[in-house]
Motif scaffolding. Structure first.
Motif, mmCIF file in Angstrom:
data_model
loop_
_atom_site.group_PDB
_atom_site.id
_atom_site.type_symbol
_atom_site.label_atom_id
_atom_site.label_comp_id
_atom_site.label_asym_id
_atom_site.label_seq_id
_atom_site.Cartn_x
_atom_site.Cartn_y
_atom_site.Cartn_z
ATOM 1 N N GLN A 197 1.233 -1.195 0.324
ATOM 2 C CA GLN A 197 0.190 0.268 -0.257
ATOM 3 C C GLN A 197 1.006 1.478 -0.374
ATOM 4 O OE1 GLN A 197 -3.471 0.079 3.468
ATOM 5 N NE2 GLN A 197 -3.716 1.503 2.390
ATOM 6 N N ALA A 198 0.674 2.533 -0.930
ATOM 7 C CA ALA A 198 1.294 3.217 -1.157
ATOM 8 C C ALA A 198 0.898 4.660 -0.969
ATOM 9 C CB ALA A 198 2.096 3.788 -2.771
ATOM 10 N N LEU A 199 1.733 5.338 0.280
ATOM 11 C CA LEU A 199 1.073 6.803 0.365
ATOM 12 C C LEU A 199 1.708 8.228 0.283
ATOM 13 C CD1 LEU A 199 0.386 5.819 4.284
ATOM 14 C CD2 LEU A 199 -1.466 5.282 2.707
ATOM 15 N N LYS A 200 1.333 8.862 -0.026
ATOM 16 C CA LYS A 200 2.265 10.162 -0.636
ATOM 17 C C LYS A 200 2.730 11.645 0.895
ATOM 18 C CE LYS A 200 -0.116 11.047 -4.146
ATOM 19 N NZ LYS A 200 -0.023 11.787 -5.937
ATOM 20 N N ILE A 201 3.392 11.373 0.721
ATOM 21 C CA ILE A 201 3.223 13.305 1.873
ATOM 22 C C ILE A 201 3.877 14.254 0.725
ATOM 23 C CG2 ILE A 201 4.468 14.495 3.242
ATOM 24 C CD1 ILE A 201 3.877 12.183 5.192
ATOM 25 N N LEU A 202 3.996 15.202 -0.128
ATOM 26 C CA LEU A 202 4.426 16.590 -0.439
ATOM 27 C C LEU A 202 5.273 17.292 0.369
ATOM 28 C CD1 LEU A 202 1.098 18.123 -2.548
ATOM 29 C CD2 LEU A 202 2.890 15.312 -2.455
ATOM 30 N N ILE A 203 6.539 17.701 -0.526
ATOM 31 C CA ILE A 203 7.042 18.781 0.854
ATOM 32 C C ILE A 203 7.588 19.931 -0.539
ATOM 33 C CG2 ILE A 203 9.802 18.371 2.030
ATOM 34 C CD1 ILE A 203 8.111 16.312 2.524
ATOM 35 N N ALA A 204 7.217 20.741 0.151
ATOM 36 C CA ALA A 204 6.673 22.489 -0.590
ATOM 37 C C ALA A 204 7.498 22.820 -0.206
ATOM 38 C CB ALA A 204 5.588 22.111 -0.593
ATOM 39 N N GLY A 205 7.807 23.732 -0.796
ATOM 40 C CA GLY A 205 8.088 25.408 0.336
ATOM 41 C C GLY A 205 9.544 26.465 -1.873
ATOM 42 N N GLY A 206 9.995 26.701 -1.202
ATOM 43 C CA GLY A 206 10.546 27.722 -2.700
ATOM 44 C C GLY A 206 11.919 27.276 -3.011
ATOM 45 N N TYR B 89 8.354 12.054 -26.982
ATOM 46 C CA TYR B 89 6.516 11.516 -27.833
ATOM 47 C C TYR B 89 7.143 10.704 -29.362
ATOM 48 C CZ TYR B 89 4.903 13.246 -23.523
ATOM 49 O OH TYR B 89 4.425 13.770 -22.202
ATOM 50 N N THR B 90 7.983 10.971 -29.128
ATOM 51 C CA THR B 90 7.894 10.165 -30.785
ATOM 52 C C THR B 90 8.117 8.597 -30.181
ATOM 53 O OG1 THR B 90 9.750 11.532 -31.387
ATOM 54 C CG2 THR B 90 9.661 9.519 -32.742
ATOM 55 N N ILE B 91 8.186 8.189 -29.218
ATOM 56 C CA ILE B 91 8.750 7.296 -28.223
ATOM 57 C C ILE B 91 6.735 5.956 -28.609
ATOM 58 C CG2 ILE B 91 8.974 5.681 -26.192
ATOM 59 C CD1 ILE B 91 10.998 7.778 -25.715
ATOM 60 N N THR B 92 5.218 7.071 -28.317
ATOM 61 C CA THR B 92 4.662 7.122 -28.074
ATOM 62 C C THR B 92 3.534 7.275 -28.804
ATOM 63 O OG1 THR B 92 4.062 9.022 -27.332
ATOM 64 C CG2 THR B 92 4.790 7.919 -25.487
ATOM 65 N N GLY B 93 4.218 7.681 -30.161
ATOM 66 C CA GLY B 93 3.970 7.778 -31.127
ATOM 67 C C GLY B 93 2.367 8.828 -31.600
ATOM 68 N N GLY B 94 3.214 10.346 -30.453
ATOM 69 C CA GLY B 94 2.209 11.423 -30.143
ATOM 70 C C GLY B 94 1.451 11.719 -28.996
ATOM 71 N N ARG B 95 1.220 10.515 -28.829
ATOM 72 C CA ARG B 95 0.016 9.939 -27.768
ATOM 73 C C ARG B 95 0.639 10.339 -26.436
ATOM 74 N NH1 ARG B 95 -0.789 4.401 -27.420
ATOM 75 N NH2 ARG B 95 1.186 4.418 -28.149
ATOM 76 N N VAL B 96 -0.724 11.011 -25.949
ATOM 77 C CA VAL B 96 -0.103 11.569 -24.364
ATOM 78 C C VAL B 96 -1.272 11.151 -23.333
ATOM 79 C CG1 VAL B 96 0.867 13.842 -25.095
ATOM 80 C CG2 VAL B 96 -1.885 13.474 -24.111
ATOM 81 N N ASP B 97 -0.636 10.725 -22.155
ATOM 82 C CA ASP B 97 -1.480 9.942 -21.196
ATOM 83 C C ASP B 97 -2.756 9.687 -21.445
ATOM 84 O OD1 ASP B 97 -2.047 9.215 -18.340
ATOM 85 O OD2 ASP B 97 -1.732 11.167 -17.442
ATOM 86 N N PRO B 98 -3.348 8.666 -21.765
ATOM 87 C CA PRO B 98 -4.554 8.267 -21.953
ATOM 88 C C PRO B 98 -4.801 7.481 -20.744
ATOM 89 C CG PRO B 98 -2.811 5.823 -22.899
ATOM 90 C CD PRO B 98 -2.248 7.452 -22.569
ATOM 91 N N ALA B 99 -4.296 6.936 -19.707
ATOM 92 C CA ALA B 99 -5.034 6.172 -18.631
ATOM 93 C C ALA B 99 -4.834 6.298 -16.787
ATOM 94 C CB ALA B 99 -3.953 4.927 -18.776
ATOM 95 N N GLY B 100 -4.427 7.827 -17.368
ATOM 96 C CA GLY B 100 -4.076 8.241 -16.169
ATOM 97 C C GLY B 100 -3.510 6.942 -14.476
ATOM 98 N N PHE B 101 -2.550 6.837 -14.818
ATOM 99 C CA PHE B 101 -1.302 6.248 -13.731
ATOM 100 C C PHE B 101 -1.171 6.967 -13.292
ATOM 101 C CE2 PHE B 101 -1.437 2.597 -16.799
ATOM 102 C CZ PHE B 101 -1.014 1.787 -16.397
ATOM 103 N N ASP B 102 -1.243 6.423 -11.587
ATOM 104 C CA ASP B 102 -1.153 7.511 -10.900
ATOM 105 C C ASP B 102 0.516 7.304 -10.178
ATOM 106 O OD1 ASP B 102 -2.802 9.292 -8.182
ATOM 107 O OD2 ASP B 102 -1.323 7.785 -7.770
ATOM 108 N N LEU B 103 0.399 8.539 -9.833
ATOM 109 C CA LEU B 103 2.446 8.630 -9.665
ATOM 110 C C LEU B 103 2.992 7.522 -8.689
ATOM 111 C CD1 LEU B 103 2.871 12.178 -8.082
ATOM 112 C CD2 LEU B 103 3.585 10.911 -10.431
ATOM 113 N N ILE B 104 2.592 6.424 -7.963
ATOM 114 C CA ILE B 104 2.033 5.861 -6.535
ATOM 115 C C ILE B 104 1.326 4.633 -7.076
ATOM 116 C CG2 ILE B 104 3.198 7.065 -4.808
ATOM 117 C CD1 ILE B 104 0.797 6.962 -3.561
ATOM 118 N N ALA B 105 0.732 4.073 -8.048
ATOM 119 C CA ALA B 105 0.057 3.487 -8.693
ATOM 120 C C ALA B 105 1.493 2.159 -9.074
ATOM 121 C CB ALA B 105 -0.488 3.204 -10.300
#
Lengths: 192, 138
Positions: free
Chosen positions: A12-21, B31-47
């Protein structure tokens, strides 16, 4: 065994942001507690909208590369916390919507010499309703201001935690993260 | 892995060729690698993604599988569960590009996708307690 159950268990993955200038010590803070050296991922931005399938013919549009540094802490065998150092520049704030979405909360790092750099960030999290706290990075261990002075200068509500920290010190950073989580926990309990 | 040097040199970025410098610009526009397509499926960063059992990365030069070098690189990284953002960092491709490739691989049943649980009511207290406890003990 390459494909044993234990190898393939998805944490299970959680995230916290570290923000600032810019230059306030976000990556330093992440490095201090991360079990991996902070990794960097980049996103190439164009002015084309995300709904567009074909970017042919947009070569003239501006492209920008924005980098995000992140680290990882394995809390328990199946519980992993990701820390994201968010790009500080105002012009990348739109990227934060994705970062903030689903995050537990945010640590806003502040440098007392440049407190004004934190205003936009604080404003963003207040508007979005993301729980956040202030961690004042005391460079060289110099604690020239008290937490109360910082709170007043940033015009923060009383419940927002303000702590002084040293982003280079692992224990100090752990205390920052624990303060944020306890704050979120108090909020979760109060919302009941 | 080179980090932040701006020159895009592909997924096996083991060293900078001496004829390639910043001024040369990207060797392949991302984006040549993707054939010009952009993010179709919305994979979360931490998925998390993991290669489907029995479908490891094809060996290089195995045209039968029809995998690009980038796809092979991703499948190699995803042999064990890995967060999307880590996959992107390790294969050294922009996040948006990796998301498109992950969507392709997912469509071909070559990877499994695990999204982080949505928490409409905010994080639960038990989980927060577990994280606090864990942080104190590391």
């Amino acid at each position: 065994m390459a494909y044993g159950r234990s190898d393939r268990a998805v944490p299970q993955a959680l995230k916290i942001l570290i923000a600032g200038g810019f230059g306030v010590g976000k990556t330093t803070l992440v490095s201090s507690v991360s079990e991996i050296s902070p990794l960097r991922t980049e996103e190439v931005l164009t002015s084309a909208s995300a709904g567009t399938d074909d970017l042919g013919g947009v070569e003239a549009k501006t492209t920008t590369t924005v980098a995000m540094d992140f680290g990882r802490i394995t809390i328990a065998p199946h519980l992993v916390l990701y820390l994201f150092g968010t790009p500080g520049q105002d012009r990348f704030m739109f990227l934060w919507d994705e970062l903030a979405s689903g995050s537990l909360g945010a640590v806003v790092m502040a440098d007392t010499r440049r407190l004004a750099d934190s205003f936009n960030v604080i404003d963003y999290f207040e508007r979005r309703g993301t729980p956040f706290m202030i961690a004042v990075n005391c460079f060289d261990g110099v604690r020239s201001h008290t937490a109360t002075q910082v709170r007043t200068a940033l015009d923060l509500e009383q419940h927002v935690p303000v702590v002084l920290c040293d982003a280079r010190e692992r224990e100090s950073v752990k205390e920052v993260l624990i303060s944020l989580l306890e704050y979120i926990l108090r909020g979760a309990a109060a919302a009941k | 892995m080179s980090v932040g040097d701006g020159a895009y040199a592909g997924p096996f970025d083991s060293g900078e060729p001496d004829w390639l410098d910043e001024e040369a610009g990207p060797v392949v526009r991302p984006y040549t690698i993707t054939g010009g397509r952009v993010d179709p499926a919305g994979f979360d960063l931490i998925a998390h993604v993991v290669a489907t059992p029995g479908n490891p990365a094809a060996p290089p030069g195995d045209p039968a599988r029809g995998q690009t070098p980038e796809e092979r690189a991703i499948l190699t990284v995803a042999a064990n569960p890995c967060a999307v953002v880590e996959v992107a960092a390790i294969v050294d491709l922009p996040l948006g590009v990796v998301r498109v490739l992950l969507a392709d691989l997912h469509e071909k049943d070559l990877i499994e996708r695990y999204d982080p649980p949505a928490a409409p009511d905010g994080p639960n207290e038990q989980l927060l307690q577990a994280v606090i406890h864990g942080l104190r003990s590391i």
